[in-house]
Motif scaffolding. Structure first.
Motif, mmCIF file in Angstrom:
data_model
loop_
_atom_site.group_PDB
_atom_site.id
_atom_site.type_symbol
_atom_site.label_atom_id
_atom_site.label_comp_id
_atom_site.label_asym_id
_atom_site.label_seq_id
_atom_site.Cartn_x
_atom_site.Cartn_y
_atom_site.Cartn_z
ATOM 1 N N UNK A 123 14.480 39.110 -48.334
ATOM 2 C CA UNK A 123 15.659 38.437 -47.829
ATOM 3 C C UNK A 123 16.160 37.387 -48.797
ATOM 4 N N UNK A 124 17.197 36.679 -48.389
ATOM 5 C CA UNK A 124 17.790 35.652 -49.238
ATOM 6 C C UNK A 124 16.791 34.579 -49.615
ATOM 7 N N UNK A 125 16.021 34.120 -48.647
ATOM 8 C CA UNK A 125 15.026 33.086 -48.918
ATOM 9 C C UNK A 125 13.969 33.607 -49.877
ATOM 10 N N UNK B 93 3.106 40.829 -50.304
ATOM 11 C CA UNK B 93 3.896 40.171 -49.266
ATOM 12 C C UNK B 93 5.109 39.486 -49.878
ATOM 13 N N UNK B 94 6.107 39.283 -49.034
ATOM 14 C CA UNK B 94 7.246 38.450 -49.388
ATOM 15 C C UNK B 94 6.897 36.991 -49.091
ATOM 16 N N UNK B 95 7.565 36.048 -49.728
ATOM 17 C CA UNK B 95 7.303 34.636 -49.425
ATOM 18 C C UNK B 95 7.461 34.280 -47.949
ATOM 19 N N UNK B 96 8.431 34.878 -47.271
ATOM 20 C CA UNK B 96 8.598 34.573 -45.840
ATOM 21 C C UNK B 96 7.455 35.154 -45.004
ATOM 22 N N UNK B 97 6.812 36.214 -45.482
ATOM 23 C CA UNK B 97 5.607 36.716 -44.807
ATOM 24 C C UNK B 97 4.500 35.673 -44.886
ATOM 25 N N UNK B 98 4.404 35.056 -46.062
ATOM 26 C CA UNK B 98 3.397 34.023 -46.291
ATOM 27 C C UNK B 98 3.643 32.823 -45.365
ATOM 28 N N UNK B 99 4.903 32.406 -45.268
ATOM 29 C CA UNK B 99 5.239 31.287 -44.384
ATOM 30 C C UNK B 99 4.897 31.623 -42.935
#
Length: 228
Positions: free
Chosen positions: A47-49, A189-195
């Motif tokens: 995504x954008x983030x 993983x994507x960074x938002x998955x990590x968050x």
């Protein structure tokens, strides 16, 4: 050798002075998990983030950092996680902190089970169908252990509310960031998955610590033996 501990209630799993702040952090983290799940449900692209932090066209991290990422990733795999948790539980017992030992074992299990159940509901994938990615179980595992150990340290050093909460949050950030970096660097993983994984642990581990203390307290009240 040190003498026997003085009589009194056994050390708790949840750091008492910072309990309210930890509860507030958990309450704030819960909607983050839900909002990210809603935003990225059934997505298969960053995504954008995510694009703020990664370049989808870039190659994976190179050596020697790839070896570091693989080592961190191994600690979240079944063999590595069992060995690590067993070692830490033994350390807690040597410190005569049985409730902390229970939390070190139970916290990661609760968090990883939660991420495993959430993944098929959200349906976000990475690198093709079947590779469910949200939220990151590895990040939730590492963050859970970090929180449990920080709670133990806060109790051992008898920190106050502010210092105790700062320690727990700081260690949780460090542990989650290390594993999260490895997962993103390895393309798992994507960074938002990590968050999402980090917030999942922040929601569940303080609640698990509270439950450990409450269960142990009931056992003491019922006259059942509880190791101090």
């Amino acid at each position: 050798m040190s003498g026997p501990e003085p009589d009194g209630p056994p050390p708790t799993a949840l750091h008492g002075p910072s309990r309210a702040w930890l509860g507030l952090a958990s309450v704030l983290a819960a909607p983050v998990v839900a909002v990210l799940a809603f935003l990225y449900a059934d997505h298969s692209e960053p995504g954008t983030v995510d694009r703020w932090f990664i370049d989808p066209t870039a190659d994976s991290v190179g050596q020697p950092w790839r070896r570091v990422a693989l080592a961190l990733d191994f600690l979240g795999e079944p063999a590595g996680s069992v060995a690590l948790v067993t070692l830490l539980v033994a350390g807690c017992l040597l410190l005569r902190r049985p409730r902390a030992a229970v939390l070190v074992a139970a916290g990661p299990v609760v968090s990883v089970v939660a991420t495993t159940l959430i993944k098929p509901v959200v349906g976000r994938t990475i690198h093709g169908p079947g590779n469910l990615s949200y939220p990151s179980g590895h990040t939730a595992f590492a963050t859970s252990l970090a929180i449990a150990l920080a709670l133990l340290a806060a109790g051992l050093f008898r920190l106050g509310r502010t210092a105790g909460f700062a320690l727990v949050l700081g260690v949780a950030l460090a542990g989650g960031a290390a594993m999260g970096w490895a997962q993103v660097a390895l393309g798992a993983h994507y960074p938002t998955d990590v968050l999402g994984g980090w917030c999942t642990a922040l929601v569940l581990v303080p609640a698990t610590a509270w439950l450990v203390d409450r269960t142990a307290g009931r056992m003491c009240g019922a006259g059942l033996p509880v190791r101090r």
